[in-house]
Enzyme design. Structure first.
Site, PDB file in Angstrom:
ATOM      1  CD  GLU A 207      36.032  35.035  33.671  1.00 47.10           C
ATOM      2  OE1 GLU A 207      35.173  35.610  34.370  1.00 47.10           O
ATOM      3  OE2 GLU A 207      36.459  33.899  33.924  1.00 47.10           O
TER       4      GLU A 207
ATOM      5  CE  LYS B 204      33.292  34.762  38.110  1.00 48.69           C
ATOM      6  NZ  LYS B 204      34.213  34.670  36.979  1.00 48.69           N
TER       7      LYS B 204
ATOM      8  CG  ASP C  46      17.321  43.067  36.191  1.00 46.68           C
ATOM      9  OD1 ASP C  46      18.451  42.875  36.679  1.00 46.68           O
ATOM     10  OD2 ASP C  46      16.405  43.650  36.792  1.00 46.68           O
TER      11      ASP C  46
ATOM     12  CG  HIS D 210      42.238  31.092  32.169  1.00 50.19           C
ATOM     13  ND1 HIS D 210      41.754  31.773  33.248  1.00 50.19           N
ATOM     14  CD2 HIS D 210      41.187  30.423  31.669  1.00 50.19           C
ATOM     15  CE1 HIS D 210      40.467  31.520  33.393  1.00 50.19           C
ATOM     16  NE2 HIS D 210      40.106  30.695  32.455  1.00 50.19           N
TER      17      HIS D 210
HETATM   18  C1  MEV Z   1      36.313  31.349  36.372  1.00 53.21           C
HETATM   19  O1  MEV Z   1      35.678  32.545  35.986  1.00 53.21           O
HETATM   20  C2  MEV Z   1      35.295  30.255  36.629  1.00 53.21           C
HETATM   21  C3  MEV Z   1      35.850  29.000  37.290  1.00 53.21           C
HETATM   22  O2  MEV Z   1      36.556  29.345  38.472  1.00 53.21           O
HETATM   23  C4  MEV Z   1      34.672  28.113  37.602  1.00 53.21           C
HETATM   24  C5  MEV Z   1      35.019  26.921  38.459  1.00 53.21           C
HETATM   25  O3  MEV Z   1      36.030  26.969  39.200  1.00 53.21           O
HETATM   26  O4  MEV Z   1      34.217  25.962  38.409  1.00 53.21           O
HETATM   27  C6  MEV Z   1      36.845  28.298  36.374  1.00 53.21           C
END
Ligand code: MEV
Length: 389
Positions: free
Chosen positions: A41, A220, A236, A339
């Protein structure tokens, strides 16, 4: 190299190579680290390094790692009424029986850390848990070997039959903490002063503690950093993520793993933002892929060959940095700006630009703020044939 793949898994035909980068400039407990991260990513590594650079100005991250205890479970059907009491009274005999499997762990300061027994409500099955301090190993193999070895004795003592014996990926004894404090004046952005941005970060975090659908994305983002470090060091990642998401929902609701608060320092003169994370970090630094995969070995070398608890502290700091960077961007300029800059690299590549041409196509895309494939192709054509549109 394919031979090594064949040693690691069955029917190997090759590797899926992922980019490996360094999130530079972390200060964790007073030590500096350039953190190896394997990820597909864009922006993840840059965001972690950016957060690390901000936090470094105010002293870096402080961490505290949990003891590296892994737990094995045996589930016993038809155990007698007095099974739990018999197991309790024979605990030291069971410990002695497991000892030969734990010699190396014990020599390194780990080993047997006790047993607990519970009767499960609806099945009536007896759950026997064995806790082992696995020191620098992830510990799955040794703990699975221990519970399997104890199976006959546990059947004899309980009068029941063991249905299955396997470790649990719950890792609540391995909960690690990281925190930082930063003067809010470093956070001024997008026409807002730093304290306003910090207050928005606090609110964004509160939302992720309340709203589970936001919490999932928030966590995430944390795992963008920690999983990338786990992958780079040959760990792992599924075990890690299962443990983390279980922990995030331990009170029944799924919640953010971080906390932020605004405070004042220096006799009330300086506004600061405090950030904190707590999560289980079951990572090893010996054995498994970490021990044999050449890239994992290099990654661990780069970190100065940490023990498992040091690596857990670094991982917690990386997770907090990743989250701080994401929230900072989200509540100020938004994340797309950063991004899209990186996205331009991929589009330029897809358009066929390589080397110096790629750098020039990206530069022009960013300058004109156009990010389509056709835009990249047109720019590439104009570089190759000056005068074309
Ligand atoms: C993107 O991989 C992760 C984010 O969506 C985390 C978040 O929204 O806190 C930018």
């Amino acid at each position: 190299m394919v031979e090594l793949a064949d040693v690691m898994v069955e029917s190997a035909v090759g590797y899926v190579a992922l980019p490996l980068g360094l999130a530079t400039g972390f200060i964790v407990d007073g030590e500096s680290y350039d953190v190896p991260m394997a990820t597909e990513e864009p922006s993840v590594i840059a965001a972690a390094a950016y957060a690390a650079s901000l936090v470094r100005r105010d002293g870096g991250f402080e961490t505290r790692a949990g003891e590296p205890v892994t737990t094995g479970q045996l589930f016993v059907e038809n155990a007698s009424a007095e099974a739990a009491a018999r197991l309790e009274s024979e605990a030291s005999r069971l410990e002695r029986e497991a000892a030969p499997l734990l010699t190396r762990m014990t020599e390194r300061g780990g080993g047997w850390r006790g047993m607990d027994i519970a009767r499960l409500d609806s099945t009536g099955v007896l759950r026997v848990q064995i806790h082992v301090d696995v020191r620098d190993a992830m510990g799955a193999n040794v703990v699975n070997s221990v519970v399997e070895a104890l199976r006959p004795s546990i059947e004899r003592l309980t009068g029941g039959r063991v249905l299955m014996a396997i470790l649990t990926n719950t890792a609540d004894r391995r909960v690690s903490l990281a925190r930082f404090r930063i003067r809010t004046r470093s956070l001024a952005r997008a026409g807002m002063d730093g304290t306003e941005v910090a207050a928005r970060i606090v609110t964004a975090n509160e939302i992720a503690r309340e709203d589970r659908s936001r919490a999932v994305t928030h966590n995430k983002g944390i795992m963008n950093g920690i999983t990338a470090l786990a992958l780079a060091t040959g760990n792992d990642t599924r075990a890690l993520e299962a443990a983390v998401h279980e922990y995030a929902s331990r009170d029944g609701a799924y919640r953010a793993l971080t906390r932020y608060e605004l405070a004042r320092d220096d006799g009330n003169r300086t506004a600061i933002l405090r950030g904190e994370i707590a999560l289980p970090v079951p990572l090893g630094t010996v054995g498994g892929a970490a021990g044999i995969h050449p890239t994992s070995r290099v990654a661990l070398e780069l970190l100065g060959r940490p023990d498992a608890m040091t690596l857990a502290g670094i991982a917690a700091a990386v997770g907090l940095a990743q989250n701080f960077a994401a929230l900072f961007a989200l509540v100020s300029e938004g994340i797309q700006r950063g991004h899209m800059g990186l996205h331009a690299e991929r589009i330029a590549w897809s358009a066929g630009a390589r080397g110096a041409e790629r750098a020039e196509v990206v530069r022009q895309m960013r300058e004109r703020r156009v990010y389509g494939l056709e835009d990249a192709r047109a720019i590439l054509a104009s570089i190759r044939e000056p005068g074309s549109p």
